[in-house]
Design an enzyme around this catalytic site. Structure first.
Site: not given
Ligand code: DGJ
Length: 727
Positions: A612, A478, A532
């Site tokens: 929901e 982070n 990546d």
């Protein structure tokens, strides 16, 4: 034969493309061609103009028309008479910087080369070939070995470079790019993927202008701000037609991609480790490996190119037991609780999730050390038993008892100053002696270039994985890295550290993923800050973005789809109002968008209405039904969401037997016709039934006339069509 060497012409043939190079009478290696198969030597396009201020190599004598500055070169070196961006630059022991590379030898080897300590494309020996071309500096014993892996069926060529010091003095490598590609003719655009935290991989297509344009990262990671992927497209190239070339660097540290249009209107692309945060001292007898670039070319537009990248990354980069198998639908507690949880709360979330068919509970940040907010605790990878009564084992047993798997979060590369680890080993944090380091998210970075740091993390993580029934790890990271300094290197070699950090990271990932093959590793870096192909070698999925807003995600996932397979894209349904944007979208819209990836949830399902919850149960079923198509079908972008109208995408089964079309209409306009969306990639001549209806259309109708989207009311309305080929 995929690789042919004839009269010093090297032709690398794949199913649909040709990559060609040639050595001339002076030993200079030219790049001749990358594009459609032509069936001939492309050296007829070479031209030798007399250009002022473009110097001539000594052997050319008084010939003013032979210049490295105007010729298409395969791997350009600096300090001699090519003044364009170089692929390599070095400093010799005497301080000089000239490097003049000439052909020495070449050989073809069966199978695909691998690279010690670095991720690389792999293939069965019978399915790939390697070409090694050795170049030698005219005045020293430095060799540059160019490596080409040819995966013919995949239309993929990989490139890497090994620099060998066969002399008796040190050489400093100042830049070693993994590739150089010269395109002497054509009108080219380039596409790069920029962004920021919660806004990764935004797409920018620009004409290549005179001078140098660049995308890159000096952050120690591949970064949110630029992705290590670049497209070169002829200016008339679209999704469905035209020539385009993609380059994806398999590297998770800082990188640089430069495109230059030179004085002759020629284009050069170089790509590799960012030279601003790199230098490497090569002692006599040592060598250096540059990371790999995956190259692919399509003459049928961008959709085809993306499919080629999706295929090679899914089949020849990702590894492990979860590479091809179904991934569990997961629920993650981060946006449900942040740091405010205990074992009961987590169990409660898991219980509801299990009832709705979700497969795995992932416990995010905050289960270890003193970690009730993001200011402390990183590095102390011991369960916090005050918060988690009975420890991890008791909770995991209860979660497993619900029929669910259990996964856990780590941020191995970080340390909080308020942690036992930092108190015991302040010297393990990256900081320059005598200078206070920058904090980011209150934390410092551990020096992964030190083997003892990597060993400590291995011991901590492997112990937790061994002692507990953990089936998934989320590997977070982070912050960006600065204040580079390591006590392990002398002053003159400090610039080796960023690359050594990445090597340490890969070493730990390799140890853990091979020791725990049953564990699904998901990469993460504040969302998609390290999204990546290097990370994908260890983690077959990566959390795509910390932005879980369905509308924003259509754009982030659109940009991500140019190179990365849908199976790698971690994607969750979260609560509304969305925590990043405050936007409210329906549970159906959130479901449709999150299904374009490795699907999951990130909210407390107990807080949903019954309706929901019912929708969630249906979504889980729908996703499980379509997962093989979503992972292995051919993916098409049907619209550009940045155009602001609608996002739409499609998967077609490899055999054409079915297709799934999904998307979101961003805005409802009054008093207007419904939208008609043209599909693509269906089997010519086939008829498709829209599942759940009686409607049957020909492929030609759907691809030329389109499908009529539902009339919408309100913003961000989702749609789904499952088309099944009629027998
Ligand atoms: C950043 C990640 O992207 C989030 O999903 C979450 O894991 C937090 N870190 C936890 O600190």
């Amino acid at each position: 034969m995929a690789i042919e060497m004839k009269n010093k012409v090297f032709s690398l043939e794949t199913a649909n493309t040709l990559y060609q190079m040639k050595v001339d009478e002076y030993g200079v290696l030219y790049h001749l061609w990358y594009g459609a198969k032509t069936g001939c030597c492309m050296d007829y396009r070479l031209d030798y103009p007399d250009v002022g201020f473009s110097g001539n190599i000594p052997e050319a004598g008084n010939c003013r028309t032979y210049s490295l500055d105007t010729l298409p070169l395969e791997y350009a070196a600096s300090g001699v008479s090519d003044f364009r961006v170089p692929a390599i630059s070095v400093t010799h022991a005497d301080g000089s910087t000239a490097l003049d590379l000439r052909f020495e030898s070449a050989r073809v080897v069966e199978g695909k080369y691998s690279i010690e300590g670095l991720p690389a494309v792999y293939a069965d020996e019978k399915d790939a070939q390697t070409l090694e071309i050795v170049l030698k500096d005219v005045a020293s014993e430095l060799r540059v070995v160019l490596l080409y892996g040819v995966l013919a069926k995949e239309d993929v060529i990989t490139r890497s470079v090994r620099v060998e010091n066969r002399g008796d003095q040190e050489v400093v490598l100042d830049r070693v790019h993994s590739m150089c590609l010269d395109l002497p003719y054509g009108d080219w655009d380039w596409v790069h993927f920029h962004g920021r935290h919660t806004m990764e991989r935004q797409v920018e297509r620009l004409p290549i202008a005179h001078g140098i344009q660049e995308s890159g990262s000096r952050r120690g990671t591949s970064s949110h701000q630029q992705n290590p992927t670049v497209l070169l497209c002829e200016s008339d190239c679209t999704e469905q037609s035209g020539v385009c070339i993609g380059a994806a660097l398999m590297y998770s540290g800082g990188f640089q991609a430069q495109v230059e249009k030179d004085q002759m209107e020629q284009v050069r692309l170089v790509m590799g480790i960012h030279p601003d945060t790199f230098a490497w001292t090569l002692a006599p007898g040592e060598h250096f490996n540059a990371p790999e670039v995956i190259l692919s070319c399509s003459t049928q537009g961008l959709a085809r190119l993306s499919q080629q990248f999706h295929h090679v990354i899914r089949h020849h980069v990702c590894r492990g037991e979860y590479q091809m198998s179904k991934r569990p639908v997961l629920i993650n507690n981060w946006e449900a609780t942040y740091f405010d949880f205990n074992e009961e709360k987590i169990y409660h979330i898991a219980k509801q999730a299990a009832e709705l068919g979700i497969d795995m509970m992932v416990l995010d940040d905050g289960w270890f050390g003193k970690r009730d907010d993001d200011v402390s605790g990183l590095g102390d990878w011991f369960v916090n038993e005050n918060k988690m009564k009975g420890g991890l084992k008791a909770l995991i047993d209860r979660v497993n008892g619900l029929g669910m798997k259990f996964g856990i979060w780590f941020e191995p590369e970080m340390v909080s100053e308020d942690s036992d680890l930092y108190r015991a080993h302040p010297e393990w944090a990256i900081q320059v002696p005598g200078r206070a380091p920058a904090r980011s998210r209150y934390q410092l970075v551990l020096d992964f270039s030190r083997p003892e740091v990597v060993d400590y993390l291995y011991e901590r993580m492997s112990t937790i994985l061994r002692e507990n029934h953990i089936e998934y790890v989320k590997w977070d990271m982070n912050r960006s890295i600065c204040d580079w300094y390591t006590a392990t290197l002398p002053a003159a070699r400090q610039k080796e550290m960023p690359h050594r950090y990445v090597l340490g990271l890969y070493a730990l990932l390799e140890r853990l993923t091979s020791e725990f093959p049953h564990v699904l590793f998901e990469g993460c870096s504040g969302g998609g800050g390290r999204f990546d192909a290097g990370m994908m070698y260890y983690c077959p999925q990566i959390w795509c973005s910390d932005d879980t807003d369905a509308f924003e995600r259509t754009m982030i996932q659109y940009g991500t789809s140019f190179f990365y397979p849908i199976s790698t894209v971690g994607s969750h349904v979260s609560a509304v109002p969305n925590h990043q944007t405050g936007r409210i979208t329906s549970i159906d819209t959130r479901g449709v968008v999150a299904m374009a990836g490795s699907f999951g949830y990130e909210l407390d399902l107990n807080r949903l209405s019954d309706e929901e919850k019912q929708a969630v149960a249906e979504q889980v079923k729908t996703y499980k039904k379509h997962q093989p198509l979503i992972y292995d079908g051919k993916y098409y972008r049907l619209t550009d969401p940045f155009a602001g109208e609608l996002a739409a995408w499609q998967w077609t089964a490899q055999d054409g037997s079915e297709a799934l079309v999904q998307g979101v209409v961003f805005r409802t306009r009054p008093n207007t016709l419904r939208r008609c969306l043209k599909l693509t990639g269906l089997e010519a001549g086939a008829r498709y039934r829209v599942e759940g209806t009686e409607a049957v259309y020909t492929a030609e109708a759907l691809m030329n006339g389109g499908i009529l989207l539902p009339r919408t009311s309100g913003d961000n309305q989702p749609f789904t069509y499952h088309l099944v080929k009629e027998a």
